[in-house]
Design a protein around this motif. Structure first.
Motif, short mmCIF file in Angstrom:
data_model
loop_
_atom_site.label_atom_id
_atom_site.label_comp_id
_atom_site.label_asym_id
_atom_site.label_seq_id
_atom_site.Cartn_x
_atom_site.Cartn_y
_atom_site.Cartn_z
N VAL A 24 0.86 -1.18 0.00
CA VAL A 24 0.00 0.00 0.00
C VAL A 24 0.90 1.23 0.00
O VAL A 24 1.73 1.41 0.89
CB VAL A 24 -0.93 0.01 1.23
N THR A 56 -0.21 11.32 -3.58
CA THR A 56 -0.99 12.54 -3.65
C THR A 56 -1.31 12.81 -5.11
O THR A 56 -0.41 13.10 -5.90
CB THR A 56 -0.22 13.72 -3.05
N GLY A 59 -9.18 3.96 -0.63
CA GLY A 59 -9.16 5.06 0.32
C GLY A 59 -10.30 6.03 0.07
O GLY A 59 -10.84 6.10 -1.03
N THR A 63 8.13 2.91 -5.38
CA THR A 63 7.86 4.20 -4.75
C THR A 63 8.74 5.30 -5.34
O THR A 63 8.29 6.42 -5.58
CB THR A 63 8.08 4.11 -3.22
N ARG A 96 -4.12 9.87 -11.16
CA ARG A 96 -4.35 8.53 -10.63
C ARG A 96 -4.09 7.48 -11.70
O ARG A 96 -3.49 6.43 -11.44
CB ARG A 96 -5.78 8.40 -10.10
N ASP A 105 -6.39 8.01 -2.33
CA ASP A 105 -4.98 8.38 -2.20
C ASP A 105 -4.09 7.19 -1.89
O ASP A 105 -2.92 7.37 -1.58
CB ASP A 105 -4.82 9.46 -1.15
N LYS A 106 -4.63 5.97 -1.95
CA LYS A 106 -3.83 4.78 -1.65
C LYS A 106 -3.79 3.88 -2.86
O LYS A 106 -4.81 3.46 -3.39
CB LYS A 106 -4.41 4.05 -0.45
N LYS A 138 0.91 5.43 -0.32
CA LYS A 138 0.11 6.66 -0.27
C LYS A 138 0.65 7.61 -1.33
O LYS A 138 1.84 7.91 -1.36
CB LYS A 138 0.19 7.30 1.10
N GLU A 195 3.12 2.79 2.85
CA GLU A 195 2.35 2.69 4.09
C GLU A 195 2.48 1.31 4.70
O GLU A 195 2.64 1.18 5.90
CB GLU A 195 0.88 3.01 3.84
N SER A 253 4.67 7.54 -0.62
CA SER A 253 5.33 6.93 0.53
C SER A 253 4.71 5.57 0.82
O SER A 253 3.50 5.38 0.68
CB SER A 253 5.21 7.83 1.77
#
Length: 125
Positions: free
Chosen positions: A9, A13, A40, A59, A20, A44-45, A11, A72, A70
């Motif tokens: 997962v 932005t 989410g 990432t 997306r 945002d996930k 995160k 999660e 980042s």
């Protein structure tokens, strides 16, 4: 050797559907990825499921293209165990399949896949 799948997962932005879509494309082309989804409340996930996926490299690639990302969580996805009751239900529900009116296809067609680096719309969703 059994390959274990992992669920990552991340995160991210994103400000719009286009961002997306871009994040999903980046994740989809990573090595070992089997599925990609956005979850989410704020969408945002980014949830990535696959085998031997390098979460750090993924990432880093997302940070280069969409600014913020980042990790999660990274967890192992356990295969679901079958219950004996499920087998009984499946056996009871078996019905003969109806015959098809059309004959089966007689030849196979080869299809070539073309990669378009900049498609006009999001094709993943």
């Amino acid at each position: 050797m059994i390959m274990l799948q992992q669920k990552i997962v991340i995160k991210v932005t994103t400000c719009c559907d286009k961002c997306r879509c871009k994040a999903m494309k980046i994740a989809a082309i990573a090595d070992g990825v089997n599925s990609v989804a956005i979850e989410g409340d704020d969408k945002d996930k980014l949830v990535v499921i696959g085998e031997r996926v390098d979460a750090a490299c993924l990432t880093k690639a997302l940070r280069k293209k969409i600014n913020y990302a980042s990790i999660e969580s990274v967890e192992e996805v356990k295969p679901q165990e079958k219950k004996p009751d499920d087998d009984k239900k499946k056996d009871d529900d078996k019905k003969p399949t109806p015959h098809c009116c059309q004959p089966p296809p007689t030849r196979c067609e080869l299809v070539s896949v073309v990669y378009d680096p900049s498609p006009p719309t999001c094709t993943i969703m």
